[in-house]
Design a protein around this motif. Structure first.
Motif, PDB file in Angstrom:
ATOM      1  N   LEU A  36     -34.785 -38.642  46.611  1.00 21.04           N
ATOM      2  CA  LEU A  36     -35.167 -37.411  46.257  1.00 21.04           C
ATOM      3  C   LEU A  36     -36.235 -36.814  47.088  1.00 21.04           C
ATOM      4  O   LEU A  36     -36.303 -35.617  47.243  1.00 21.04           O
ATOM      5  CB  LEU A  36     -35.542 -37.316  44.597  1.00 21.04           C
ATOM      6  N   LEU A  60     -34.352 -31.710  40.296  1.00 23.46           N
ATOM      7  CA  LEU A  60     -33.174 -31.477  39.238  1.00 23.46           C
ATOM      8  C   LEU A  60     -32.911 -32.896  38.781  1.00 23.46           C
ATOM      9  O   LEU A  60     -32.158 -32.931  37.490  1.00 23.46           O
ATOM     10  CB  LEU A  60     -32.317 -31.142  39.875  1.00 23.46           C
ATOM     11  N   TYR A  61     -33.213 -34.082  39.245  1.00 30.35           N
ATOM     12  CA  TYR A  61     -32.700 -35.588  38.894  1.00 30.35           C
ATOM     13  C   TYR A  61     -33.823 -36.150  38.351  1.00 30.35           C
ATOM     14  O   TYR A  61     -34.968 -36.050  38.499  1.00 30.35           O
ATOM     15  CB  TYR A  61     -32.266 -36.221  39.995  1.00 30.35           C
ATOM     16  N   ASN A  62     -33.681 -37.089  37.144  1.00 28.35           N
ATOM     17  CA  ASN A  62     -34.511 -38.229  36.719  1.00 28.35           C
ATOM     18  C   ASN A  62     -34.789 -39.040  37.644  1.00 28.35           C
ATOM     19  O   ASN A  62     -34.135 -39.755  38.589  1.00 28.35           O
ATOM     20  CB  ASN A  62     -33.747 -38.853  35.361  1.00 28.35           C
ATOM     21  N   GLN A  88     -38.661 -39.161  34.093  1.00 26.84           N
ATOM     22  CA  GLN A  88     -38.709 -37.540  34.074  1.00 26.84           C
ATOM     23  C   GLN A  88     -38.319 -36.955  35.340  1.00 26.84           C
ATOM     24  O   GLN A  88     -38.079 -37.931  36.541  1.00 26.84           O
ATOM     25  CB  GLN A  88     -40.398 -37.460  34.106  1.00 26.84           C
ATOM     26  N   ARG A  89     -38.322 -35.720  35.558  1.00 28.46           N
ATOM     27  CA  ARG A  89     -38.076 -34.896  36.616  1.00 28.46           C
ATOM     28  C   ARG A  89     -39.068 -34.670  37.476  1.00 28.46           C
ATOM     29  O   ARG A  89     -39.002 -34.052  38.755  1.00 28.46           O
ATOM     30  CB  ARG A  89     -37.352 -33.750  36.204  1.00 28.46           C
ATOM     31  N   ASN A  90     -40.395 -34.887  37.148  1.00 29.53           N
ATOM     32  CA  ASN A  90     -41.588 -34.373  38.218  1.00 29.53           C
ATOM     33  C   ASN A  90     -42.407 -35.720  38.265  1.00 29.53           C
ATOM     34  O   ASN A  90     -42.443 -36.445  37.297  1.00 29.53           O
ATOM     35  CB  ASN A  90     -42.247 -33.422  37.409  1.00 29.53           C
ATOM     36  N   GLY A 112     -33.964 -41.106  42.608  1.00 32.50           N
ATOM     37  CA  GLY A 112     -33.520 -40.753  40.877  1.00 32.50           C
ATOM     38  C   GLY A 112     -31.870 -40.529  41.042  1.00 32.50           C
ATOM     39  O   GLY A 112     -31.073 -40.751  42.012  1.00 32.50           O
TER      40      GLY A 112
END
Length: 113
Positions: A36, A60-62, A88-90, A112
């Motif tokens: 990512l 957008l992905y975990n 989480q995504r962040n 991710g």
């Protein structure tokens, strides 16, 4: 008995010294995971100051794995998760030199699915 204890202690100290680094490694990279984020971050040392920066990734992905490899010659960087992270995504990473006047050089990779 004492001889085996001394040998065991020496081996344990050697392993701890070999494993201890200032980089960051969280989570597992599994088949099907995507890269990512992959980028290098470097900063030179400044006299009597600790240099630092934050790295923010929102996607957008975990997140399944976070790696921050300390590429400096004498391992003068320190990386930590400041916010977000696995599942989480962040994520917000904090990169800094670990001593006054030292810089850092990191390769940050986030995976991710």
């Amino acid at each position: 008995m004492v001889k085996s204890f001394v040998v065991l202690a020496v081996v344990a100290i050697a392993l701890f010294g070999a494993i201890y680094v200032n980089g960051l490694s969280q989570g597992n990279i599994l088949p099907g995971d995507r890269v990512l984020h992959s980028q290098g971050y470097a900063a030179p040392g400044v006299n009597n100051q600790i240099v630092s920066r934050t790295v923010v990734h929102i996607g957008l992905y975990n997140i399944t794995a976070i790696r921050a490899y300390d590429r400096s010659q004498n391992q003068t960087g320190l990386a930590s998760v400041y916010n977000g992270g696995l599942g989480q995504r962040n994520v917000t990473l904090w990169l800094q030199g670990n001593q006054l006047g030292s810089g850092y050089d990191f390769l940050v990779e986030i995976f991710g699915r």
